[in-house]
Structures are given as C-alpha cells and as structure tokens.
Design a protein around this motif. Structure first.
Motif, short mmCIF file in Angstrom:
data_model
loop_
_atom_site.label_atom_id
_atom_site.label_comp_id
_atom_site.label_asym_id
_atom_site.label_seq_id
_atom_site.Cartn_x
_atom_site.Cartn_y
_atom_site.Cartn_z
N PRO A 15 0.81 -1.23 0.00
CA PRO A 15 0.00 0.00 0.00
C PRO A 15 0.84 1.27 0.00
CG PRO A 15 -0.09 -1.07 2.15
CD PRO A 15 0.59 -2.02 1.22
N MET A 16 2.03 1.25 0.59
CA MET A 16 2.88 2.44 0.58
C MET A 16 3.27 2.82 -0.84
SD MET A 16 5.18 1.41 3.89
CE MET A 16 6.40 2.72 3.76
N ALA A 17 3.67 1.82 -1.61
CA ALA A 17 4.03 2.07 -3.01
C ALA A 17 2.82 2.59 -3.78
CB ALA A 17 4.57 0.80 -3.65
N ALA A 18 1.63 2.08 -3.44
CA ALA A 18 0.41 2.55 -4.12
C ALA A 18 0.15 4.02 -3.82
CB ALA A 18 -0.77 1.70 -3.69
N HIS A 19 0.38 4.44 -2.58
CA HIS A 19 0.20 5.85 -2.24
C HIS A 19 1.14 6.74 -3.06
CE1 HIS A 19 -2.74 5.57 0.93
NE2 HIS A 19 -2.02 4.69 1.60
N LEU A 20 2.36 6.28 -3.28
CA LEU A 20 3.30 7.05 -4.09
C LEU A 20 2.81 7.17 -5.53
CD1 LEU A 20 6.65 5.54 -2.73
CD2 LEU A 20 5.78 7.84 -2.31
N LYS A 21 2.30 6.07 -6.06
CA LYS A 21 1.76 6.11 -7.42
C LYS A 21 0.55 7.03 -7.50
CE LYS A 21 1.63 4.62 -11.74
NZ LYS A 21 0.53 5.50 -12.22
N ASN A 22 -0.33 6.96 -6.50
CA ASN A 22 -1.53 7.80 -6.49
C ASN A 22 -1.20 9.28 -6.34
OD1 ASN A 22 -3.18 5.55 -6.79
ND2 ASN A 22 -3.51 5.30 -4.59
N ALA A 23 -0.02 9.56 -5.75
CA ALA A 23 0.41 10.95 -5.62
C ALA A 23 0.96 11.51 -6.93
CB ALA A 23 1.47 11.06 -4.52
N GLY A 128 -2.30 1.60 9.12
CA GLY A 128 -1.66 2.88 8.90
C GLY A 128 -1.08 3.00 7.50
N ALA A 129 -0.52 1.89 7.01
CA ALA A 129 0.03 1.89 5.64
C ALA A 129 -1.09 2.05 4.63
CB ALA A 129 0.81 0.60 5.39
N GLU A 130 -2.17 1.33 4.82
CA GLU A 130 -3.28 1.38 3.86
C GLU A 130 -3.95 2.75 3.85
OE1 GLU A 130 -5.65 -1.90 5.14
OE2 GLU A 130 -4.43 -3.40 4.07
N ASN A 131 -4.02 3.39 5.02
CA ASN A 131 -4.71 4.67 5.14
C ASN A 131 -3.78 5.87 4.96
OD1 ASN A 131 -7.22 3.43 5.69
ND2 ASN A 131 -6.67 3.19 7.84
N GLY A 132 -2.49 5.62 4.74
CA GLY A 132 -1.54 6.71 4.59
C GLY A 132 -1.33 7.49 5.86
N GLN A 133 -1.33 6.80 7.01
CA GLN A 133 -1.25 7.45 8.31
C GLN A 133 -0.11 6.88 9.15
OE1 GLN A 133 -3.49 10.07 9.66
NE2 GLN A 133 -3.50 10.23 7.44
N LEU A 134 1.05 6.70 8.54
CA LEU A 134 2.19 6.13 9.24
C LEU A 134 2.99 7.20 9.98
CD1 LEU A 134 3.42 3.66 6.50
CD2 LEU A 134 2.28 3.05 8.64
N SER A 135 3.62 6.79 11.07
CA SER A 135 4.63 7.61 11.73
C SER A 135 5.99 7.17 11.20
CB SER A 135 4.58 7.42 13.25
OG SER A 135 3.34 7.86 13.77
N VAL A 136 6.77 8.12 10.72
CA VAL A 136 8.06 7.81 10.10
C VAL A 136 9.16 8.53 10.88
CG1 VAL A 136 9.37 7.75 7.95
CG2 VAL A 136 6.86 7.73 7.89
N MET A 137 10.08 7.75 11.42
CA MET A 137 11.17 8.29 12.24
C MET A 137 12.48 8.12 11.49
SD MET A 137 10.06 5.37 14.89
CE MET A 137 8.40 5.45 14.18
N CYS A 138 13.17 9.21 11.22
CA CYS A 138 14.26 9.19 10.24
C CYS A 138 15.62 9.51 10.85
CB CYS A 138 13.99 10.19 9.13
SG CYS A 138 12.47 9.88 8.22
N GLY A 139 16.65 8.93 10.24
CA GLY A 139 18.03 9.27 10.55
C GLY A 139 18.77 9.53 9.26
N GLY A 140 19.62 10.54 9.26
CA GLY A 140 20.38 10.84 8.05
C GLY A 140 20.79 12.29 7.99
#
Length: 288
Positions: A15-23, A128-140
């Motif tokens: 579903p995450m990849a699908a959200h990117l395509k839908n965007a 959360g993945a299907e609904n596009g409501q994930l919490s993303v914690m990043c390093g970089g």
C-alpha cells in the motif's frame, strides 16, 4: 513529481508504493516474489522489474521495506543490488526495521558511491500503511531528509528527522519497547476481567476514558477477548524487533527488564503455534 523505485511489497510496502503512485509519481516496483509485483502493477499501474538493480535505474529516490538485516543487505549490495544501479545523488530511503549497525554500514557504502541514505522505519501497522497514516522516524543528513520528506508524505501523518544515520532505527526501538509492555499490560487486564466475571465492553468503556486508555485498547480489545489474532504485525516479526532492542540496549548500557520478559512471553506464543498471529496474541498464553 519524481521517478521512484520501491523494493519490497509486503503488507506494508504494497500500500505504501500505491500511495506514491496515487500521488502522481512514476513508480517501478521490485519484489522477491514476482507474482506480488505483477499484482501491484495490475492494481496500480506503473511497472515492475526483475532485480533491484533494474528497478532503480534512473530513480531519484529508492524506497525499501523488506524483512531483516540480511534481506536489506541483499537488495542493496547483493547480485544486481540497488546501489549498483542507482544514479549519482539519488537517495535511498529504508523503511525496514533493522539494526542501527547494518544501517550505518550500508549508509557508509552509499556515501562512498555518492548516494544519499535515510533510515526511516515506520509505525502504524497495516492499517496505517493502507490509510496513509504512518509515523516515520528518520536518521540521516538534513539535506537528504529535506529532499525525501515531501515524497514520504504520501503515506505519513508525521515524518521527523531524529538525528544522524541510525537515529531512526533507535527511535523505532523506543516504539517497540513501549508497545511490548503496553500489550502485555492490556492482556493481563482483559484476562483478569474475564476471570473476574466482568463484561469486557463495560470495563473497557470505563477505563479507556482514563489513564489506562491506549490505541491498543481501543482497536484490539474486542479481537483479543474473542481470541482473534489476524490483524497485523506478526509475533515472529515482533520477536525480531525485540532482539534488536535488547542488543541495542547492551550497546548503550540501558536496562530493559520488561522488554526481555515480554520477549519470552512472545516465545511462548510461538510455541503455541502463534508465530504468525498478531502481537495482541500475548493474551492467548493467559486464557488458553
């Protein structure tokens, strides 16, 4: 809109990849089982590739969501891995929950090739993945994060840079540590209520309005009480994550007694045949 690659189409990645395509992004997908990639393309459009190296050709951003440290190494630097095919200055964004050690190892290799690298583990489960409501914690690096964050926003309700490479993974460990103790406490509460002859819905209605309330209580109490454990993140994956937590605790000299105990409770659930049950299955060892 950007040209993207997404590697790994499990219950989260699909579903995450699908959200990117839908965007509106141009998305090429890769999955170890090509049937899943074919199903994704049939459902969403875009295109699939036979190897990670082929999938990332020309991509500005490459996203990964696979299983564990070894899986991540394989898609990055294995035969026809992603790093070998990525364009100069492209950014690799890893959504897998892995050790901070492998994250730093791969990030160093990426930098040596002129690539950006952001470790970006996620929380929110399949829903959360299907609904596009994930919490993303990043390093970089800040510059890599600033480039990637607007794209990640297609499936995130919050996306925050926590520090240098590895900080995202360490933050995800904080998340798993908190969840482990919480689910065990909720399991004990519901099992106690059942044995005391109380009506579960009434108990939850009252205590959820006070300090005991939680997402787990609101969303899982009914299925836990019914012994239904087919609702997301599996026990096997939780044990993988808790092993990372316990190893990281040794590295930073932190004490995790509750986490270590709950990890053993999950081991008991595996012994009951519940390795693929969701993490709320901790109640099963108290009621069966």
């Amino acid at each position: 809109m950007a040209k993207l690659a997404f590697l790994g189409l499990g219950v989260m990645g699909f579903p995450m990849a699908a959200h990117l395509k839908n965007a509106g992004h141009d998305v090429t997908v890769y999955n170890r089982s090509s049937s899943k990639a074919d199903a994704w393309v049939k459902a969403n459009g875009g295109q699939s590739a036979q190897t990670p190296g082929q999938a990332v050709a020309g991509a500005e951003f490459v996203f990964a969501c696979v299983g564990n440290d070894d899986d991540l190494r394989q898609i990055c630097v294995g035969d026809d891995g992603a790093f070998s095919g990525m364009s100069d200055a492209a950014v690799f964004v890893d959504h897998t929950t892995v050790s901070a050690a492998v994250t730093r190892e791969l990030a160093e290799q990426a930098r040596g090739l002129g690539l950006g690298y952001v470790d970006a583990p996620i929380s929110g489960g399949q829903a959360g993945a299907e609904n596009g409501q994930l919490s993303v914690m990043c390093g970089g690096a800040q510059a890599d994060f600033d480039r990637a964050a607007p794209v990640i926003g297609a499936y995130a309700k919050i996306c925050r840079l926590m520090g240098d490479v590895g900080a995202g993974q360490m933050t995800k460990m904080c998340n798993q540590i908190a969840i482990a103790g919480l689910v065990q406490g909720l399991s004990e509460s519901l099992a106690f209520a059942q044995k005391a002859g109380l009506e579960i819905e009434s108990v939850v209605e009252v205590i959820s309005q006070g300090a005991a309330g939680s997402w787990q209580m609101e969303n899982r109490h009914k299925t836990m009480a019914a012994g239904e454990f087919e609702h997301g993140f599996a026990v096997n994956w939780m044990r993988k994550d808790l092993a990372i937590c316990l190893a990281a605790a040794d590295e930073v000299d932190a004490s995790l007694p509750v986490t270590a105990l709950v990890d053993q409770f999950y081991k008991e659930v595996q012994g009951m045949g519940g390795g693929r049950w969701d993490t709320s299955a901790l109640i099963a060892r108290l009621t069966r």
